[in-house]
Motif scaffolding. Structure first.
Motif, short mmCIF file in Angstrom:
data_model
loop_
_atom_site.label_atom_id
_atom_site.label_comp_id
_atom_site.label_asym_id
_atom_site.label_seq_id
_atom_site.Cartn_x
_atom_site.Cartn_y
_atom_site.Cartn_z
N PRO A 34 161.66 -18.19 1.40
CA PRO A 34 161.64 -17.32 2.59
C PRO A 34 160.41 -16.43 2.70
CG PRO A 34 163.00 -16.34 0.90
CD PRO A 34 162.54 -17.65 0.34
N ARG A 35 159.54 -16.41 1.67
CA ARG A 35 158.37 -15.54 1.73
C ARG A 35 157.43 -15.94 2.86
NH1 ARG A 35 156.76 -12.75 -2.75
NH2 ARG A 35 155.28 -11.81 -1.31
N ALA A 36 157.48 -17.21 3.29
CA ALA A 36 156.59 -17.67 4.35
C ALA A 36 156.88 -16.99 5.67
CB ALA A 36 156.70 -19.18 4.51
N PHE A 37 158.06 -16.39 5.81
CA PHE A 37 158.36 -15.70 7.06
C PHE A 37 157.33 -14.61 7.34
CE2 PHE A 37 162.91 -17.13 6.55
CZ PHE A 37 162.89 -17.93 7.67
N HIS A 38 156.83 -13.96 6.29
CA HIS A 38 155.84 -12.90 6.49
C HIS A 38 154.55 -13.48 7.08
CE1 HIS A 38 158.35 -10.03 4.38
NE2 HIS A 38 158.53 -10.90 3.42
N ALA A 39 154.15 -14.65 6.59
CA ALA A 39 152.95 -15.28 7.15
C ALA A 39 153.19 -15.74 8.58
CB ALA A 39 152.54 -16.47 6.28
N PHE A 40 154.42 -16.23 8.86
CA PHE A 40 154.71 -16.68 10.22
C PHE A 40 154.68 -15.52 11.20
CE2 PHE A 40 157.43 -20.37 8.43
CZ PHE A 40 156.27 -21.03 8.10
N LEU A 41 155.01 -14.32 10.74
CA LEU A 41 155.02 -13.17 11.63
C LEU A 41 153.62 -12.72 12.02
CD1 LEU A 41 157.90 -11.03 10.08
CD2 LEU A 41 157.94 -12.35 12.18
N LEU A 42 152.60 -13.28 11.38
CA LEU A 42 151.24 -12.92 11.77
C LEU A 42 150.88 -13.44 13.15
CD1 LEU A 42 149.28 -13.55 8.45
CD2 LEU A 42 149.75 -11.36 9.51
N VAL A 43 151.56 -14.46 13.61
CA VAL A 43 151.24 -15.03 14.92
C VAL A 43 151.99 -14.24 15.99
CG1 VAL A 43 153.10 -16.72 14.86
CG2 VAL A 43 151.11 -17.15 16.27
N PRO A 44 151.32 -13.85 17.06
CA PRO A 44 152.02 -13.13 18.13
C PRO A 44 152.94 -14.06 18.89
CG PRO A 44 149.75 -13.55 18.76
CD PRO A 44 149.88 -13.99 17.33
N ASP A 45 154.02 -13.51 19.42
CA ASP A 45 154.95 -14.32 20.19
C ASP A 45 154.60 -14.35 21.67
OD1 ASP A 45 155.50 -11.74 20.76
OD2 ASP A 45 157.64 -11.80 20.31
N ARG A 46 153.46 -13.80 22.03
CA ARG A 46 153.00 -13.81 23.41
C ARG A 46 151.46 -13.79 23.39
NH1 ARG A 46 155.32 -8.94 22.30
NH2 ARG A 46 153.98 -7.10 22.30
N PRO A 47 150.80 -14.06 24.52
CA PRO A 47 149.33 -14.05 24.53
C PRO A 47 148.77 -12.73 24.00
CG PRO A 47 150.16 -14.99 26.55
CD PRO A 47 151.36 -14.46 25.81
N LEU A 48 147.58 -12.82 23.39
CA LEU A 48 146.96 -11.62 22.85
C LEU A 48 146.73 -10.59 23.95
CD1 LEU A 48 144.33 -13.29 20.50
CD2 LEU A 48 146.55 -12.36 19.90
N ARG A 49 146.89 -9.35 23.61
CA ARG A 49 146.78 -8.27 24.59
C ARG A 49 145.32 -8.13 25.04
NH1 ARG A 49 145.98 -2.69 24.74
NH2 ARG A 49 147.21 -1.63 26.34
N TYR A 50 145.14 -8.14 26.34
CA TYR A 50 143.82 -7.97 26.93
C TYR A 50 143.84 -6.65 27.68
CZ TYR A 50 139.44 -9.38 29.23
OH TYR A 50 138.13 -9.46 29.67
N GLY A 51 143.61 -5.58 26.93
CA GLY A 51 143.77 -4.25 27.47
C GLY A 51 142.70 -3.86 28.48
N LEU A 52 142.95 -2.74 29.14
CA LEU A 52 142.05 -2.28 30.19
C LEU A 52 140.67 -1.95 29.64
CD1 LEU A 52 141.65 -1.42 33.13
CD2 LEU A 52 142.51 0.85 32.51
N TRP A 53 140.61 -1.34 28.46
CA TRP A 53 139.32 -0.96 27.89
C TRP A 53 138.49 -2.20 27.55
CZ3 TRP A 53 135.68 2.33 27.65
CH2 TRP A 53 134.76 2.34 26.61
N LEU A 54 139.12 -3.21 26.95
CA LEU A 54 138.39 -4.43 26.61
C LEU A 54 137.97 -5.18 27.88
CD1 LEU A 54 137.41 -6.13 24.24
CD2 LEU A 54 139.60 -7.33 24.27
N ARG A 55 138.83 -5.18 28.88
CA ARG A 55 138.49 -5.83 30.14
C ARG A 55 137.30 -5.12 30.80
NH1 ARG A 55 142.22 -8.69 33.12
NH2 ARG A 55 143.86 -7.61 31.96
N ALA A 56 137.30 -3.78 30.73
CA ALA A 56 136.19 -3.02 31.32
C ALA A 56 134.88 -3.30 30.58
CB ALA A 56 136.52 -1.53 31.29
N ARG A 57 134.95 -3.46 29.27
CA ARG A 57 133.73 -3.77 28.50
C ARG A 57 133.15 -5.11 28.93
NH1 ARG A 57 134.50 -3.85 22.37
NH2 ARG A 57 132.32 -4.47 22.55
#
Length: 250
Positions: A14-37
């Motif tokens: 079951p230790r692999a669950f920690h590695a699996f949790l590294l992947v986001p369950d939705r698209p990476l956040r593209y915040g306003l500040w990064l979009r403005a840059r």
């Protein structure tokens, strides 16, 4: 979970669950500040656009900012690939040992089966040693039948133990194969999310470079995808020289 110090234990459940949790369950956040840059960089680089006079450029735009995005994207992919290969290497090492053991068990079972099939002479009451001179023929015959039954019982026990161990080994190999596939599926899914994220950033930058009032339209470059990223999920390369579980079980 944003970070994790991986260890060989993370290759298996079951230790692999920690590695699996590294992947986001939705698209990476593209915040306003990064979009403005990204938009500001595109607006800033308008003057360096070599196709500023054309209404539409069919060739993808190139610029230091886009090269930087591609480098970040490639670095993120390489980090994920390295992490997955490190975990899969642990699995492949254990799998190789189990496949070697399964092959040895197959040879052992073949030898035990040959011993089972070999005819065994019927016990007699012949005197085989000095001590047997003081035994009656019936005692000698009973002793040899008892010894023969003991050999058969040990042979049956050895066969049952080898078969049970081989079944356990084959089952463990199947579990390792599923764990291996899960790590590669996770890598592919994370890579596709990264590709979509950086493609979105490149699109924001390219749109900011356009002079829309003048009718100019530019084409954002496509983020390169390695062959393993475009393969079917779970379609992973096999280690060289691997013995299949089916062959081991034969």
């Amino acid at each position: 979970m944003k970070s994790l110090t991986l260890s060989p234990d993370h290759a298996h459940l079951p230790r692999a669950f920690h590695a699996f949790l590294l992947v986001p369950d939705r698209p990476l956040r593209y915040g306003l500040w990064l979009r403005a840059r990204d938009a500001w960089a595109g607006w800033r680089d308008r003057s360096t656009d070599p196709n500023a006079e054309s209404e539409r450029d069919a060739a993808p735009v190139t610029s230091p900012w886009l090269q930087r995005l591609e480098a970040e994207y490639a670095t993120a992919l390489a980090a994920g690939r390295t992490r997955a290969e490190a975990l899969v290497a642990v699995i492949d090492g254990e799998r190789a040992e189990l496949e070697s053991e399964a092959a040895s068990l197959g040879l052992l079972l073949a030898q035990l089966d040959a011993r089972h099939s070999a005819p065994e002479p019927e016990p007699d009451d012949a005197i085989l040693g000095v001590g047997e001179r003081y035994s009656t023929p019936a005692e000698r015959l009973a002793r040899r039948r008892w010894e023969q039954a003991g050999r058969r019982a040990r042979l049956t026990s050895d066969t049952s133990g080898a078969e049970a161990r081989r079944r356990a080994v084959v089952q463990r190999i199947a579990v390792l194969e599923q764990e291996r596939r899960s790590h590669w599926t996770l890598l592919q899914q994370r890579g596709r999310l990264l590709q979509a994220h950086y493609q979105r950033r490149a699109g924001t930058y390219t749109r900011a470079m356009e002079r829309r009032r003048e009718g100019q339209r530019l084409t954002a470059p496509a983020m390169p995808a390695p062959a393993w990223l475009g393969a079917e999920l779970g379609d992973v390369p096999r280690p060289s020289g691997a013995i299949s579980a089916a062959a081991s079980a034969a």
